[in-house]
Design a protein around this motif. Structure first.
Motif, PDB file in Angstrom:
ATOM      1  N   ARG A  16       7.568  21.742   6.408  1.00 25.28           N
ATOM      2  CA  ARG A  16       8.482  21.443   5.335  1.00 25.28           C
ATOM      3  C   ARG A  16       9.684  20.655   5.855  1.00 25.28           C
ATOM      4  NH1 ARG A  16       8.432  23.523   0.149  1.00 25.28           N
ATOM      5  NH2 ARG A  16       6.268  23.927  -0.418  1.00 25.28           N
ATOM      6  N   GLY A  17      10.176  19.761   5.015  1.00 20.89           N
ATOM      7  CA  GLY A  17      11.355  18.974   5.344  1.00 20.89           C
ATOM      8  C   GLY A  17      11.156  17.521   4.985  1.00 20.89           C
ATOM      9  N   PHE A  18      12.205  16.904   4.446  1.00 18.90           N
ATOM     10  CA  PHE A  18      12.128  15.495   4.070  1.00 18.90           C
ATOM     11  C   PHE A  18      11.752  14.630   5.261  1.00 18.90           C
ATOM     12  CE2 PHE A  18      13.970  11.284   3.790  1.00 18.90           C
ATOM     13  CZ  PHE A  18      13.520  10.845   2.562  1.00 18.90           C
ATOM     14  N   GLY A  19      12.398  14.874   6.396  1.00 23.36           N
ATOM     15  CA  GLY A  19      12.115  14.081   7.586  1.00 23.36           C
ATOM     16  C   GLY A  19      10.696  14.266   8.090  1.00 23.36           C
ATOM     17  N   ALA A  20      10.172  15.488   7.961  1.00 25.54           N
ATOM     18  CA  ALA A  20       8.794  15.744   8.386  1.00 25.54           C
ATOM     19  C   ALA A  20       7.831  14.906   7.558  1.00 25.54           C
ATOM     20  CB  ALA A  20       8.476  17.234   8.245  1.00 25.54           C
ATOM     21  N   ALA A  21       8.064  14.850   6.241  1.00 29.17           N
ATOM     22  CA  ALA A  21       7.194  14.059   5.368  1.00 29.17           C
ATOM     23  C   ALA A  21       7.340  12.569   5.657  1.00 29.17           C
ATOM     24  CB  ALA A  21       7.525  14.360   3.905  1.00 29.17           C
ATOM     25  N   ALA A  22       8.586  12.110   5.769  1.00 24.64           N
ATOM     26  CA  ALA A  22       8.818  10.684   6.016  1.00 24.64           C
ATOM     27  C   ALA A  22       8.181  10.241   7.332  1.00 24.64           C
ATOM     28  CB  ALA A  22      10.319  10.398   6.026  1.00 24.64           C
TER      29      ALA A  22
ATOM     30  N   ARG B 221       0.834  -1.201   0.000  1.00 26.52           N
ATOM     31  CA  ARG B 221       0.000   0.000   0.000  1.00 26.52           C
ATOM     32  C   ARG B 221       0.867   1.249   0.000  1.00 26.52           C
ATOM     33  NH1 ARG B 221      -3.788   2.766   4.582  1.00 26.52           N
ATOM     34  NH2 ARG B 221      -1.903   2.384   5.818  1.00 26.52           N
ATOM     35  N   ALA B 222       0.561   2.171  -0.906  1.00 23.02           N
ATOM     36  CA  ALA B 222       1.323   3.415  -1.014  1.00 23.02           C
ATOM     37  C   ALA B 222       0.756   4.481  -0.087  1.00 23.02           C
ATOM     38  CB  ALA B 222       1.307   3.918  -2.452  1.00 23.02           C
ATOM     39  N   ILE B 223       1.639   5.134   0.648  1.00 19.12           N
ATOM     40  CA  ILE B 223       1.295   6.306   1.444  1.00 19.12           C
ATOM     41  C   ILE B 223       2.147   7.452   0.918  1.00 19.12           C
ATOM     42  CG2 ILE B 223       1.280   7.353   3.737  1.00 19.12           C
ATOM     43  CD1 ILE B 223       1.092   4.532   4.905  1.00 19.12           C
ATOM     44  N   VAL B 224       1.526   8.398   0.241  1.00 22.81           N
ATOM     45  CA  VAL B 224       2.251   9.538  -0.311  1.00 22.81           C
ATOM     46  C   VAL B 224       2.151  10.686   0.689  1.00 22.81           C
ATOM     47  CG1 VAL B 224       2.351  11.228  -2.176  1.00 22.81           C
ATOM     48  CG2 VAL B 224       1.923   8.814  -2.695  1.00 22.81           C
ATOM     49  N   ALA B 225       3.289  11.028   1.274  1.00 21.37           N
ATOM     50  CA  ALA B 225       3.353  12.104   2.256  1.00 21.37           C
ATOM     51  C   ALA B 225       3.701  13.383   1.515  1.00 21.37           C
ATOM     52  CB  ALA B 225       4.396  11.781   3.329  1.00 21.37           C
ATOM     53  N   ASP B 226       2.665  14.147   1.160  1.00 16.53           N
ATOM     54  CA  ASP B 226       2.853  15.319   0.306  1.00 16.53           C
ATOM     55  C   ASP B 226       3.289  16.526   1.132  1.00 16.53           C
ATOM     56  OD1 ASP B 226       2.412  16.391  -2.543  1.00 16.53           O
ATOM     57  OD2 ASP B 226       1.420  17.866  -1.252  1.00 16.53           O
ATOM     58  N   ASN B 227       4.434  17.091   0.746  1.00 14.80           N
ATOM     59  CA  ASN B 227       5.075  18.137   1.537  1.00 14.80           C
ATOM     60  C   ASN B 227       4.839  19.530   0.947  1.00 14.80           C
ATOM     61  OD1 ASN B 227       8.425  18.535   2.945  1.00 14.80           O
ATOM     62  ND2 ASN B 227       6.446  18.724   3.916  1.00 14.80           N
ATOM     63  N   GLY B 228       3.633  19.732   0.422  1.00 10.54           N
ATOM     64  CA  GLY B 228       3.283  21.047  -0.112  1.00 10.54           C
ATOM     65  C   GLY B 228       3.448  21.166  -1.611  1.00 10.54           C
ATOM     66  N   SER B 229       3.236  20.085  -2.339  1.00 10.07           N
ATOM     67  CA  SER B 229       3.379  20.115  -3.799  1.00 10.07           C
ATOM     68  C   SER B 229       2.409  21.121  -4.424  1.00 10.07           C
ATOM     69  CB  SER B 229       3.111  18.731  -4.387  1.00 10.07           C
ATOM     70  OG  SER B 229       4.057  17.787  -3.935  1.00 10.07           O
TER      71      SER B 229
END
Length: 223
Positions: free
Chosen positions: A62-68, A33-41
């Motif tokens: 914002r931030g890669f770690g925040a999304a992950a 199952r895909a979970i797309v953590a969108d960081n403000g696209s």
């Protein structure tokens, strides 16, 4: 730890990956199952992800770690994978990192990137990754060569690590904390491809991005 039932959730940290997401999401192995953590696209990535059946998590920080990490918290399966959303890695390879965790023979598995073409990994990014690999081995004592953006581990165990970085240091802090906790950390080879046309890595796409990433990761090592 013993074997695990079920099929992993897969977290895709995402920022403006509209050109890559259709291919990425159709490459998922059956049952994943895909979970797309969108960081403000701003390019419609979130809607594209939803149209392809992904669970979309909107992450205002914002931030890669925040999304992950937001994707990790939204996951419900016992095992969680992480994968870049820019088509540089084939989700069809996810069982290579997930299967050892599912079988209970490893606690954290990282995909060591093996470029399929020399354009897949810019020289400045390759040099930076090599240098970080040396520092990571010194810090952890683990025989690792790559931070491996494709990776897998158990969800509750990951949450229990208490990872605090919300920028580009997140993947490295996961490894250092896992090492400190005595986890069995393994590395497996996965293919690394040129990114989808029209996309660029937020981490290694520019010298500036690479420098920023190295800075964040050095802060993790200093802690």
């Amino acid at each position: 730890m013993g074997t695990v039932r079920g099929v992993p959730d897969v977290v895709f940290p995402c920022l403006d990956e509209a050109g890559a997401l259709p291919w990425v999401l159709t490459r998922l192995p059956a049952g994943y199952r895909a979970i797309v953590a969108d960081n403000g696209s701003t390019d419609g990535s979130a809607q594209i992800a939803a149209d392809h059946g992904a669970l979309v998590v909107h992450v205002p920080q914002r931030g890669f770690g925040a999304a992950a990490h937001a994707g990790l918290e939204a996951a419900t399966d016992e095992v969680v994978c992480f994968c870049d959303a820019d088509a540089s890695m084939d989700p069809g390879d996810l069982p290579l990192v997930a299967d050892p965790v599912l079988a209970g023979t490893a606690d954290l598995v990282l995909g060591r990137r093996r470029p399929s073409h020399r354009s897949a990994w810019p020289p400045h990014a390759r040099v930076a990754n090599t240098a970080l690999g040396v520092l990571m081995r010194r810090r952890t004592g683990l025989s690792l060569h790559d931070l491996g953006p494709m990776r897998a581990a158990r969800r509750e165990a990951l949450l229990g690590l208490g990872i605090t970085d919300r920028r580009f240091g997140y993947p490295l802090e996961m490894v250092t904390r896992a090492s400190d906790a005595g986890w069995r950390v393994r590395e497996v080879d996965v293919d690394y491809h040129p990114r989808a046309e029209g996309t660029r890595s937020k981490v290694t796409g520019t010298v500036r991005g690479t420098v920023r990433t190295v800075r964040d990761m050095r802060r993790v090592l200093a802690r």
